[in-house]
Scaffold this motif. Sequence first.
Motif, PDB file in Angstrom:
ATOM      1  N   SER A 107       0.828  -1.203   0.000  1.00  0.00           N
ATOM      2  CA  SER A 107       0.000   0.000   0.000  1.00  0.00           C
ATOM      3  C   SER A 107       0.862   1.253   0.000  1.00  0.00           C
ATOM      4  O   SER A 107       0.600   2.215  -0.741  1.00  0.00           O
ATOM      5  N   TYR A 110       2.565   1.615  -3.493  1.00  0.00           N
ATOM      6  CA  TYR A 110       1.586   1.916  -4.549  1.00  0.00           C
ATOM      7  C   TYR A 110       1.088   3.351  -4.420  1.00  0.00           C
ATOM      8  O   TYR A 110       1.007   4.094  -5.414  1.00  0.00           O
ATOM      9  N   GLY A 119      -5.682   3.709  -3.930  1.00  0.00           N
ATOM     10  CA  GLY A 119      -5.264   2.770  -2.894  1.00  0.00           C
ATOM     11  C   GLY A 119      -5.694   3.180  -1.502  1.00  0.00           C
ATOM     12  O   GLY A 119      -5.561   4.329  -1.098  1.00  0.00           O
TER      13      GLY A 119
END
Length: 411
Positions: A107, A110, A119
């Motif tokens: 996470s 990204y 996200g």
Amino acid sequence: LHIGDNIQSDIEQSKKNGWGTQRCKNVAPLKFLYNLSEMSYLSRSIYTGLINSFFYNSIESRSLYYEYGFTCGGILVWSICQWLEKLRKTEDIDKFLFLARDCEIISEIYNKYFDTSVGKYIWFSRCASEKLILNEWFEEYIVQAIRVEFVYGNELKTIGELLSFCGLECICSKLQKYEVCCNDLRKDVGYEKFKKILYDNKTLIIEQFSESQKIAERYLRAEISGSKKICVVDSCWRGSSIVFLKQLIEKKYQIPAAVQGVLIISDNTEYSEGFKFADIIKQYSNVNLNDKLLKMSKNVKKRAAFELLFSSEHPSLLQFTSKNDYQISESSFIYAATNPDAYKSKEIQKGISDFCNFYYSIFGDLSYKLHFSSLDAFTPIMNRLNDISFVEELINGSNLNFGFRHGNEKK
């Protein structure tokens, strides 16, 4: 003074000519011992250049865990994020739900380098989610929450300890009817008898977790508000959290959103294969690679070392709870008291993050055009974990019990 790495031409020949010499070892054969033959030529060239220039171009000392994260986790997490970004575009996904705790670093990377608007890192775990689906899937709850402790668990010795950990203290007063007490050893009572006790008290158990279900619904509704195409990201193995979230969002909460999920690695059981066949779960690793990884995971120590790569420093989420009239806050979650691998995980994640930062600092926007396949990305860790002495040093002090949830005491 002549400086070089070749003993014969740089050192011996220079000495014959009366020159002073200083040998400077070449970093390529110095320390980089992984077998990277399965990587594509371009990926191998980029990867080895990054590793050698980062580690062997300074005198800074780093921990074993940091090195593991940087050399094995960095390229893997970047490749996963590349794959997710491609999936987002082809599947028209407007929300990625990265599940705690194993997807924390995915996470982070990204959201930093790909798409921050899509996200979302959410607190959701198998342990907590088991309590959310028991109304409709009580047998699934029994299998996931209870049977696993009887088959694999070594932490919870007595019936009372098991009930306390599962949040089922309400059952303690019912045990006498079955000639069982809280101090009885779990192995003496047995799974089938304990299962009957739970089924006989199903209504009480559902009532026990009704508050948890309400706060979880409010929390999840807030996190996915406005989303129409949701993809749940989990690391491995079975994909039950993905299935539970799909059931909750689409069926129980009746939210007008389509839910699918992705696994980095799947266990290839009938459960996960069925959902992959139905295109509910997609898999990052290809079939042949996944088979190799599954063979590796049959070794308990290697499996623990692999799972450590994605693990967060934070303790496990045990249950959603409710205080402050169902308002979402930190008091809405019950965590395990401790995470004995917190230092290891923090160092590993720092290594992963630093690899991605270093890679992007060198290649800039070209980082997105260069493609690391799943085979390229998994090659370093597959070869690194073949070194059993490294594996044993890495997991020294870790709990290797299957299904272990960090810290059996509630916070």
